[in-house]
Write an enzyme that holds these catalytic residues in place. Structure first.
Site, PDB file in Angstrom:
ATOM      1  N   LEU A  98       0.293   6.196   2.901  1.00  0.00           N
ATOM      2  CA  LEU A  98      -0.728   5.227   2.791  1.00  0.00           C
ATOM      3  C   LEU A  98      -2.089   5.871   2.097  1.00  0.00           C
ATOM      4  CD1 LEU A  98      -0.492   3.151   5.997  1.00  0.00           C
ATOM      5  CD2 LEU A  98       0.369   2.209   3.719  1.00  0.00           C
ATOM      6  N   HIS A  99      -2.566   5.356   0.908  1.00  0.00           N
ATOM      7  CA  HIS A  99      -3.875   5.919   0.729  1.00  0.00           C
ATOM      8  C   HIS A  99      -4.674   4.960  -0.183  1.00  0.00           C
ATOM      9  CE1 HIS A  99      -1.623   6.110  -3.037  1.00  0.00           C
ATOM     10  NE2 HIS A  99      -2.620   6.686  -3.767  1.00  0.00           N
TER      11      HIS A  99
END
Length: 367
Positions: free
Chosen positions: A208-209
């Site tokens: 996730l980013h």
């Protein structure tokens, strides 16, 4: 033909490696082509850039602009100023940019203002989401590009709709897949394999980013809780992006099956991806790799610039609502996930096709 190749962020290195190899092979066979590799320094953490030079057999850059850090505007300005100096000292026949990062856009603008032609590898992809910095980079870069190397028929259509003529569009495939297939036999088992006692197809990989997922702490916490709750207790391996690590601080998210690890090298990460039961991500590039590796994947986004990973591949777009996690995991555990296929020209031979077109364009220029 002298080509300046631009790289600056982690995804770029997988895309330029096969192009460099193809140029060297053509040059050594007598073709009039050579390259100069420019590292903008956009990513300056070793795991985010340095490892790729060793693992993907990329030569040391001819120049490093060291333009990392700062806001997007500051970084764009630093890259443009330093790349202008690079072009003044070493003027090429063509600047080749890849992907959709800040370096791509900044160097394309600088080259055009200095009357150097630009080729864009991975041109024409669109999410139509202007809240994504990458989408702005794509639109600006493609607005000033001379030659467009594309990964899909949809990318070709996007370019035509924006007024690009067919003689400047070259459907060549995906250089990311060139790198993946060439290095598949070299994947490296990371330490977490033994530490978490992992087994084939019996764990998840999570990345996730993107701001929609990580910028709101409460939303990120609920999303993580949903993933943990519906994982059936299988290990979840989460290589934590620096941006996400900052967001996770203080949230107190933990579970016996959740394993936070440092960012992994390319060969280590794909060792995990190839053997995972499923990948949960908000990355575009990873969905391309899972498609070719035949690994189920869910994308936690409301849109994607890589629709072929859904229409052809193993990816499903489920949005950013944490409530969408449960049905996706249930579908996986019930054995109903689609098998998927390989998109056209994702065959590991894209880079030689690019070099072939570059040489043909050079021949036309000479005439």
């Amino acid at each position: 033909m002298q080509v300046s190749i631009i790289a600056g962020a982690r995804p770029n290195f997988m895309k330029i490696a096969p192009i460099i190899h193809a140029i060297v092979e053509a040059r050594d066979s007598g073709a009039d082509i050579d390259f100069r590799l420019i590292h903008t320094g956009q990513h300056y953490d070793k795991k985010m850039s340095g490892d790729f030079f060793d693992q993907l057999n990329i030569p040391e850059p001819h120049a490093n602009l060291e333009a990392g850090g700062g806001s997007q505007a500051e970084q764009t300005a630093a890259i443009m100023i330093r790349f202008e100096q690079e072009l003044q000292a070493h003027r090429p026949d063509l600047v080749l940019v890849v992907g959709d990062v800040t370096s791509t856009m900044a160097c394309a603008i600088t080259a055009q203002k200095m009357h150097v032609k630009v080729a864009h590898v991975e041109a024409g992809i669109r999410s139509n989401d202007w809240t994504m910095p990458e989408e702005i980079n794509r639109l600006v870069t493609d607005a000033i590009t001379n030659y467009f190397f594309t990964t899909s028929a949809m990318a070709n259509d996007n370019l035509r709709q924006s007024g690009v003529t067919d003689d400047r569009i070259f459907f060549v495939g995906n250089t990311m897949i060139d790198t993946l297939l060439k290095n598949r036999s070299k994947f490296i088992c990371p330490p977490i394999w033994q530490e978490a006692n992992l087994n084939d197809k019996n764990y998840f990989v999570l990345t996730l980013h993107r701001p929609a997922n990580v910028d709101q702490e409460q939303g990120l916490k609920v999303l993580m809780e949903q993933i943990i709750e519906h994982s059936n207790g299988l290990p979840i391996i989460f290589p934590v992006h620096p941006r996400t690590a900052k967001a996770l601080t203080g949230l107190g998210i933990s579970a016996p099956n959740l394993h936070f690890v440092e960012p992994l090298s390319y060969l280590e990460f794909n060792y995990l991806v190839e053997r995972a039961k499923m990948v949960v991500t908000d990355s575009g590039g990873i969905t391309e790799e899972t498609t070719v590796l035949g690994v189920p994947c869910i994308t936690l986004r409301d849109n994607t610039e890589r629709p072929e990973t859904i229409t052809v591949g193993t990816n499903e777009l489920i949005g950013t609502d944490p409530k969408a996690v449960k049905p996706a995991f249930e579908k996986l555990f019930s054995g109903d996930w689609k098998k998927g296929g390989i998109p056209e020209l994702w065959d590991g031979k894209t880079a030689p096709r690019i070099v072939e077109h570059l040489l043909a364009l050079q021949a036309q220029e000479v005439k």
